[in-house]
Design a protein around this motif. Structure first.
Motif, PDB file in Angstrom:
ATOM      1  N   THR A   8      28.648   5.838  13.426  1.00  0.00           N
ATOM      2  CA  THR A   8      27.740   4.995  14.189  1.00  0.00           C
ATOM      3  C   THR A   8      27.221   5.801  15.368  1.00  0.00           C
ATOM      4  OG1 THR A   8      29.558   4.091  15.529  1.00  0.00           O
ATOM      5  CG2 THR A   8      28.937   2.881  13.545  1.00  0.00           C
ATOM      6  N   LEU A   9      25.972   5.579  15.727  1.00  0.00           N
ATOM      7  CA  LEU A   9      25.318   6.383  16.751  1.00  0.00           C
ATOM      8  C   LEU A   9      24.680   5.505  17.818  1.00  0.00           C
ATOM      9  CD1 LEU A   9      23.356   8.914  14.472  1.00  0.00           C
ATOM     10  CD2 LEU A   9      25.604   9.248  15.512  1.00  0.00           C
ATOM     11  N   ASP A  10      24.693   6.033  19.044  1.00  0.00           N
ATOM     12  CA  ASP A  10      23.888   5.478  20.125  1.00  0.00           C
ATOM     13  C   ASP A  10      22.969   6.598  20.597  1.00  0.00           C
ATOM     14  OD1 ASP A  10      25.131   2.895  20.303  1.00  0.00           O
ATOM     15  OD2 ASP A  10      26.857   3.897  21.211  1.00  0.00           O
ATOM     16  N   VAL A  11      21.672   6.391  20.478  1.00  0.00           N
ATOM     17  CA  VAL A  11      20.723   7.443  20.808  1.00  0.00           C
ATOM     18  C   VAL A  11      19.602   6.861  21.653  1.00  0.00           C
ATOM     19  CG1 VAL A  11      19.276   9.279  19.894  1.00  0.00           C
ATOM     20  CG2 VAL A  11      21.207   8.473  18.559  1.00  0.00           C
ATOM     21  N   PRO A  12      19.477   7.263  22.919  1.00  0.00           N
ATOM     22  CA  PRO A  12      18.488   6.642  23.798  1.00  0.00           C
ATOM     23  C   PRO A  12      17.095   7.237  23.677  1.00  0.00           C
ATOM     24  CG  PRO A  12      19.721   8.264  25.021  1.00  0.00           C
ATOM     25  CD  PRO A  12      20.300   8.248  23.637  1.00  0.00           C
ATOM     26  N   HIS A  13      16.970   8.403  23.069  1.00  0.00           N
ATOM     27  CA  HIS A  13      15.703   9.145  23.129  1.00  0.00           C
ATOM     28  C   HIS A  13      14.979   9.093  21.795  1.00  0.00           C
ATOM     29  CE1 HIS A  13      12.862  12.356  24.072  1.00  0.00           C
ATOM     30  NE2 HIS A  13      13.235  12.246  25.326  1.00  0.00           N
ATOM     31  N   GLU A 316      30.779   3.362  26.657  1.00  0.00           N
ATOM     32  CA  GLU A 316      29.387   3.811  26.732  1.00  0.00           C
ATOM     33  C   GLU A 316      29.261   5.005  27.672  1.00  0.00           C
ATOM     34  OE1 GLU A 316      24.940   2.088  27.853  1.00  0.00           O
ATOM     35  OE2 GLU A 316      26.671   0.741  27.744  1.00  0.00           O
ATOM     36  N   ALA A 317      28.503   5.998  27.228  1.00  0.00           N
ATOM     37  CA  ALA A 317      28.293   7.199  28.033  1.00  0.00           C
ATOM     38  C   ALA A 317      27.123   7.000  28.986  1.00  0.00           C
ATOM     39  CB  ALA A 317      28.012   8.394  27.126  1.00  0.00           C
ATOM     40  N   ALA A 324      30.601   7.332  17.021  1.00  0.00           N
ATOM     41  CA  ALA A 324      31.967   7.146  16.551  1.00  0.00           C
ATOM     42  C   ALA A 324      32.029   7.658  15.128  1.00  0.00           C
ATOM     43  CB  ALA A 324      32.364   5.680  16.611  1.00  0.00           C
ATOM     44  N   VAL A 325      33.004   8.500  14.867  1.00  0.00           N
ATOM     45  CA  VAL A 325      33.123   9.130  13.553  1.00  0.00           C
ATOM     46  C   VAL A 325      34.523   8.871  13.019  1.00  0.00           C
ATOM     47  CG1 VAL A 325      32.883  11.278  12.240  1.00  0.00           C
ATOM     48  CG2 VAL A 325      31.592  10.981  14.369  1.00  0.00           C
ATOM     49  N   GLY A 326      34.593   8.327  11.817  1.00  0.00           N
ATOM     50  CA  GLY A 326      35.885   8.072  11.192  1.00  0.00           C
ATOM     51  C   GLY A 326      35.860   8.459   9.731  1.00  0.00           C
ATOM     52  N   GLY A 327      37.034   8.498   9.125  1.00  0.00           N
ATOM     53  CA  GLY A 327      37.132   8.840   7.716  1.00  0.00           C
ATOM     54  C   GLY A 327      38.287   9.773   7.450  1.00  0.00           C
ATOM     55  N   PRO A 328      38.591  10.033   6.179  1.00  0.00           N
ATOM     56  CA  PRO A 328      39.700  10.926   5.843  1.00  0.00           C
ATOM     57  C   PRO A 328      39.429  12.349   6.317  1.00  0.00           C
ATOM     58  CG  PRO A 328      38.456  10.321   3.877  1.00  0.00           C
ATOM     59  CD  PRO A 328      37.936   9.474   4.983  1.00  0.00           C
TER      60      PRO A 328
END
Length: 527
Positions: A8-13, A316-317, A324-328
């Motif tokens: 999931t990403l948060d990108v303001p630009h 929040e930055a 957020a990065v998840g997985g095996p």
């Protein structure tokens, strides 16, 4: 297939969507899968042409699994079950993470600190399987560690070839020596660089011998791999790479890795990102922090991307850039390798070379056998300062931090200490982060010289550097060499400091008379 990782990403630009579309239109994902060496420009083309086999490593390495498992069974039948890895940088960081994730024991000897080397030699020697890993076959730390183990086995009446396993590139100096000595040798793919080697023999041999399920690791990477080849907006590597690249181009060049994994995956990502991107005055500075302390001990700054490793969303930055990065584990490793290569294209650097790593190595070699050329500048409470003129050690620390750029700077703590014997020193990172309100990294010397050391010299010139050194409890000779481990690590610290100063970076070295007693005093000095 991308459902094997969660991103999931948060990108303001708005530049993110433009960059993502450009990556898609340029066929970057499919180009990487096809080993297109032109993706990073003419200057990088030669290096890239011999460094892209990692994209297929999960498939190509499949044949190693049975071979490694068979060797492990044979060694275990002979009473050998304690695995020690002698290696530096990419040769040690990936196996350390893989084994932590699998909850199997692996002793990683990635230091020339004599107390740490002696500690490893004294631990279950008769049951030890020693994996000596070096891509070039000429890494001085690894060569010295191998010599120490060979001597220890001989002194104990044990046959070194019964205990030592070697991983190296074909035809390296180590390959020839190991074959002549009768060691079991695994050849790595010469067209994979060290920091991209997690899913090759360098990551798999020590991990598999220690008992990790390396077949499942490859399965997880292979499950994700097809989705990373697609020139599509849903490709997670394109999306993560675009965030890192676009943020960097907008002066958001710190990557805070809020690590919630039990494996310490952030430490492996740190090397991958720093050594791949930190050059020609550009780059991404990774800052690894525990997830629970991301708010308390890392003041979110306007020049940082905040990424949660493990799935849960991070706070929040300030910059607005977050993920957020998840997985095996196997899937995450392949995802990050691909994303960092893509970010390198957007930043405008060659992600496969490390031009400033060799300078520190050469400076250390030049100082071996010589007495220190540094004069102390201040002294007190068992601590001696070098490199910054001041009336006291406290004043020297203040003078160093006064040179910190409060808008874009960072502090790097470099501890040339026994990391196994004195792990609490890593807590000094949080102390300085609270004092300065700026990103602070912590690296154990000399292991960081093979990872973040590239960024320190090649990245943006906005770091200030605090070295911590001490005399060993007992020095240890390097068999067959005319120097000791203590002399070697001292030359590494002094050599790196000189290279940093030659690049215009401020360096303060604090030498600890008694490393056991110095930590409380240091905490006071840095608070």
């Amino acid at each position: 297939m991308a459902d094997s990782v969660a991103l999931t990403l948060d990108v303001p630009h708005q530049g993110f969507e433009h960059a993502l579309r450009r990556l898609i239109d340029d066929g970057v994902a499919s180009g990487l899968a096809g080993h297109d060496a032109t993706l990073w420009g003419r200057d990088a083309e030669h290096e890239a042409s011999i460094r892209l086999s990692w994209t297929d490593a999960a498939t190509k390495s499949r044949g190693l699994v049975a071979e490694i498992e068979s060797l492990r069974s044979d060694l275990n039948d002979r009473g050998l079950d304690h695995v020690v890895l002698c290696g530096m940088g990419g040769s040690s960081l990936a196996p350390e993470v893989i084994c932590r994730a699998a909850e199997v024991e692996l002793t990683v000897l990635d230091s020339s600190q004599p107390d740490m080397v002696r500690r490893a030699l004294a631990d279950r020697l008769e049951r030890s399987i020693v994996v000596v890993s070096s891509k070039s076959g000429s890494t001085v730390e690894t060569d010295s560690q191998r010599r120490a183990y060979e001597q220890a086995f001989a002194d104990a009446g044990l046959t070194p070839s019964d205990h030592i396993v070697v991983v190296t590139d074909p035809d390296s100096p180590l390959d020839g020596e190991a074959t002549e000595a009768g060691y079991r040798v695994f050849h790595a793919d010469p067209e994979v660089g060290g920091r991209y080697s997690a899913l090759t023999a360098f990551g798999l041999v020590p991990s598999g011998l220690a008992g990790a399920d390396i077949g499942a690791l490859l399965d997880d990477a292979e499950h994700l791999a097809p989705s990373l080849t697609l020139d599509d907006a849903d490709n997670p590597a394109l999306r993560l790479g675009a965030v890192l690249g676009v943020a960097n181009r907008h002066h958001v060049d710190k990557l805070v890795l809020a690590d919630q994994t039990r494996a310490g995956l952030g430490d492996w990502i740190e090397q991958l990102v720093a050594e791949s991107t930190g050059k020609i005055g550009r780059g991404i500075l990774p800052v690894v922090v525990p997830f629970e302390n991301a708010v308390n001990f890392y003041p979110s700054t306007a020049d940082s991307v905040l990424v949660a490793i493990g799935g849960r969303a991070a706070p929040e930055a300030q910059s607005g850039y977050g993920a957020a990065v998840g997985g095996p584990l196997g899937a995450q490793m392949l995802l990050w390798e691909t994303a960092v290569a893509i970010a390198g294209r957007l930043i405008g650097i060659n992600p496969f070379d490390q031009p400033d790593v060799e300078s520190a190595k050469q400076a250390a070699r030049d100082r071996l056998g010589q007495s220190s050329s540094e004069d102390p500048t201040a002294q007190g409470d068992g601590i001696t300062a070098y490199g910054i003129e001041a009336d006291s050690v406290q004043a020297a620390v203040t003078a160093l931090l006064d040179q910190l750029d409060l808008s874009h700077g960072y502090v790097a703590i470099q501890a040339y200490l026994d990391r196994i014997g004195h792990p609490a020193y890593a807590g000094l990172r949080e102390v300085l982060a609270q004092r300065t309100g700026r990103p602070v990294t912590f690296g154990w010397g000399p292991r960081f010289l093979h990872s973040t050391g590239q960024y320190h010299k090649g990245g943006p010139p906005n770091g200030v550097f605090l070295q911590l050194t001490s005399d060993p409890v007992d020095d240890l000779p390097v068999p067959g060499r005319d120097f000791t481990f203590g002399q070697f690590i001292a030359s590494q610290a002094e050599g790196d400091a000189q290279v940093l100063r030659d690049h215009g970076r401020p360096v303060l070295r604090l030498h600890l008379a008694d490393v056991e007693a110095a930590l409380p005093t240091l905490r006071e000095l840095l608070t």
